[in-house]
Design an enzyme around this catalytic site. Structure first.
Site, PDB file in Angstrom:
ATOM      1  NE  ARG A 108      -2.366   2.463   4.048  1.00 55.26           N
ATOM      2  CZ  ARG A 108      -2.645   2.761   4.498  1.00 55.26           C
ATOM      3  NH1 ARG A 108      -3.583   2.213   4.911  1.00 55.26           N
ATOM      4  NH2 ARG A 108      -1.824   3.465   5.565  1.00 55.26           N
ATOM      5  CD1 TRP A 162      -7.697  11.281   9.894  1.00 52.33           C
ATOM      6  CD2 TRP A 162      -8.435  10.055  10.779  1.00 52.33           C
ATOM      7  NE1 TRP A 162      -6.702  11.060  10.002  1.00 52.33           N
ATOM      8  CE2 TRP A 162      -6.782   9.786  11.051  1.00 52.33           C
ATOM      9  CE3 TRP A 162      -9.278   8.624  10.684  1.00 52.33           C
ATOM     10  CZ2 TRP A 162      -6.330   9.033  10.973  1.00 52.33           C
ATOM     11  CZ3 TRP A 162      -8.218   7.668  11.597  1.00 52.33           C
ATOM     12  CH2 TRP A 162      -7.128   8.049  11.199  1.00 52.33           C
ATOM     13  CD  GLU A 188      -9.679   0.367   7.564  1.00 50.31           C
ATOM     14  OE1 GLU A 188      -8.926   0.411   6.461  1.00 50.31           O
ATOM     15  OE2 GLU A 188     -10.094   1.933   8.516  1.00 50.31           O
ATOM     16  CG  HIS A 214      -8.005   7.389   6.184  1.00 49.15           C
ATOM     17  ND1 HIS A 214      -8.735   8.134   6.533  1.00 49.15           N
ATOM     18  CD2 HIS A 214      -8.140   6.222   5.988  1.00 49.15           C
ATOM     19  CE1 HIS A 214      -8.692   7.250   8.065  1.00 49.15           C
ATOM     20  NE2 HIS A 214      -7.669   5.517   7.892  1.00 49.15           N
ATOM     21  CD  GLU A 244      -8.329   0.472   2.743  1.00 48.83           C
ATOM     22  OE1 GLU A 244      -7.063   0.021   2.483  1.00 48.83           O
ATOM     23  OE2 GLU A 244      -8.495   0.709   3.692  1.00 48.83           O
ATOM     24  CG  ASP A 246      -6.819   3.733   3.826  1.00 45.38           C
ATOM     25  OD1 ASP A 246      -6.768   3.195   4.671  1.00 45.38           O
ATOM     26  OD2 ASP A 246      -8.310   4.935   3.056  1.00 45.38           O
ATOM     27  NE  ARG A 269      -9.133  -2.051   3.898  1.00 41.89           N
ATOM     28  CZ  ARG A 269      -8.382  -2.400   4.395  1.00 41.89           C
ATOM     29  NH1 ARG A 269      -7.949  -3.556   4.723  1.00 41.89           N
ATOM     30  NH2 ARG A 269      -7.884  -1.439   5.274  1.00 41.89           N
ATOM     31  CD  GLU A 280      -4.438  -2.954   6.564  1.00 43.14           C
ATOM     32  OE1 GLU A 280      -5.896  -2.964   6.926  1.00 43.14           O
ATOM     33  OE2 GLU A 280      -3.710  -1.608   7.081  1.00 43.14           O
ATOM     34  CE1 TYR A 334      -4.564   6.101   5.364  1.00 38.22           C
ATOM     35  CE2 TYR A 334      -4.989   5.962   8.325  1.00 38.22           C
ATOM     36  CZ  TYR A 334      -4.193   5.108   6.905  1.00 38.22           C
ATOM     37  OH  TYR A 334      -4.192   3.597   6.531  1.00 38.22           O
TER      38      TYR A 334
END
Ligand code: CS2
Ligand code: MG
Length: 403
Positions: free
Chosen positions: A147, A403, A263, A213, A237, A211, A284, A340, A159
């Site tokens: 990643r 975030w 996630e 995020h 992601e 990601d 995820r 991951e 991030y």
């Protein structure tokens, strides 16, 4: 086999980790991860006040009945705190059952579907060059999937990028939430250059993941997905917040870049449409936050109907107990995608001795009965809890953002 004791162990060997230990009258015990980053003590209270007293005297083998008791019986169903508490009980009970059967957990789930589990590591850097050096280090270590995240010129904090190069990235890095600043335009202009540089230096075979995020709107996510198609990402992601599952219809219309989400999900209801309409490629949601093995197995089986594969969350704010159990699940689950892997701090590995091993970009879960992870309670007691909060994120005009 009766449950005689159930207790929560709070420890902070570099970061807060919450572990549930369930002991039975046979002497066999099992452990489960109950860590919810930034909200740890909420789960501790839920377990100690509303769950553990009701477990004493129950038959530890009745995993499904206990799961239904804790889910349906809660009345206030779902949510990250409830489902993390249920997950901790569930994984501890599966650990017990596998130990009682004297077999590694993957055997109890249905046996091996693969010899080893492909994982992806995290390469981050303050700039593209710094990230490329980290990719090179991961390739050296044998990772087949990496990643990539890097700083964005003109944005102070991004991030996934450690404060100081070479340091471990830990998002919960302050007592109360730190305030980060974000600018989507600067990000969208810069990040495709990162993927181009990785492909240029490492060729076409390395699996690249990224990601976002949760930070883009659906159309921005569609634009990014389309712009990075030439780089054949393994996945993009959390490209947009996924509470509104329909949002992914718009993204899917614009790009074939594979999408991974989940996630922050804690139940099958968070991802049913995403899977059913094939709006994502990888789910995820993982054991510690989505109700444990009993529930995540349902999510994985449902996902298999739509050729959606697993890609479990595995950040360092999920304990080695979750990692160990996840690797057994990954070894069994037929529609496995990738796992991951962020290496834990050495202190954490000492508190949580484990059987899983890394080799050549893959993990094997080990063959010890259960999930193969234990906790050294004496050592755990040396690391007292210290509140740590995840950051909040604002746009440059002060708007509170994702975030
Ligand atoms: O994909 C990931 O690993 C991230 O999204 C996580 O680092 C996430 O930010 C943390 O788990 C939040 O606690
Ligand atoms: Mg993520």
């Amino acid at each position: 086999m009766k449950i005689t004791e159930a207790r929560v162990i709070v420890t902070c060997p570099g970061r807060n980790l919450i572990t549930l230990k369930i002991v039975t009258d046979s002497g066999i015990y099992g452990i489960g991860d109950a860590t919810l980053n930034g909200r740890e003590l909420a789960v501790v209270a839920y377990l100690e006040e509303h769950v553990l007293p009701a477990l004493i005297g129950r038959d530890a083998h009745r995993i499904e009945d206990i799961w239904q008791y804790l889910y349906r019986g809660a009345y206030w169903r779902r949510g990250p705190v409830t489902m993390t508490a249920i997950a901790a009980v569930d994984v501890a009970l599966w650990d017990i059952k596998a130990k009682a059967a004297q077999m590694p957990l993957y055997q109890l789930l249905g046996g091996k579907s693969r010899e080893r589990v492909m994982v992806y590591g995290h390469a981050t850097g303050k700039d593209i060059e710094g990230c490329l050096d980290e990719v090179a280090r991961h390739v050296e270590l044998g990772y087949k999937a990496v990643r990539v995240q890097c700083g964005i010129p003109g944005i102070a904090t991004t991030y996934g990028v450690a404060k100081r190069s070479g340091e471990r990235y830990e998002p919960a890095d302050s007592d109360l939430p730190a305030e980060h600043v974000w600018d989507t335009a600067k990000y969208l202009n810069h990040v495709p250059k990162l993927f181009a540089a990785v492909r240029e230096r490492f060729g076409d075979d390395l699996h690249i993941l990224h990601d976002v995020h949760h930070r883009l709107t659906p159309i921005e996510a569609g634009r990014l997905g389309k712009s990075v198609e030439p780089f054949n990402l393994f996945w993009l992601e959390d490209c947009t917040p996924a509470e509104n599952q329909e949002a992914f219809r718009l993204i899917r219309q614009h790009t074939t870049t594979p999408l991974a989400v989940g996630e922050v999900f804690n139940s099958i209801h968070d991802c049913r449409e995403l899977i059913q309409e094939q709006l994502i490629d990888y789910i995820r949601a993982t054991l510690v936050h989505a109700g444990g093995i009993t529930h995540v197995r349902r999510i994985a089986d449902f996902a298999a109907l739509y050729q959606v594969r697993t890609g479990f969350h595995g950040a360092t704010d999920l304990s080695p107990v979750c990692m160990g159990a996840a690797l057994h699940f990954d070894t069994w689950v037929p529609n496995f995608g990738i796992q991951e892997h962020m290496p834990h701090d050495e202190r954490i590995d000492e508190v949580f001795p484990h059987a899983y091993r890394f080799d050549d970009g893959h993990f094997t879960p080990g063959k010890t009965p259960g999930h193969g992870v234990d906790i050294n309670e004496e050592l755990a007691a040396k690391y007292p809890y210290k509140r740590a909060s995840l950051p909040v994120n604002r746009l440059e005009d002060g708007t509170l953002w994702h975030w």
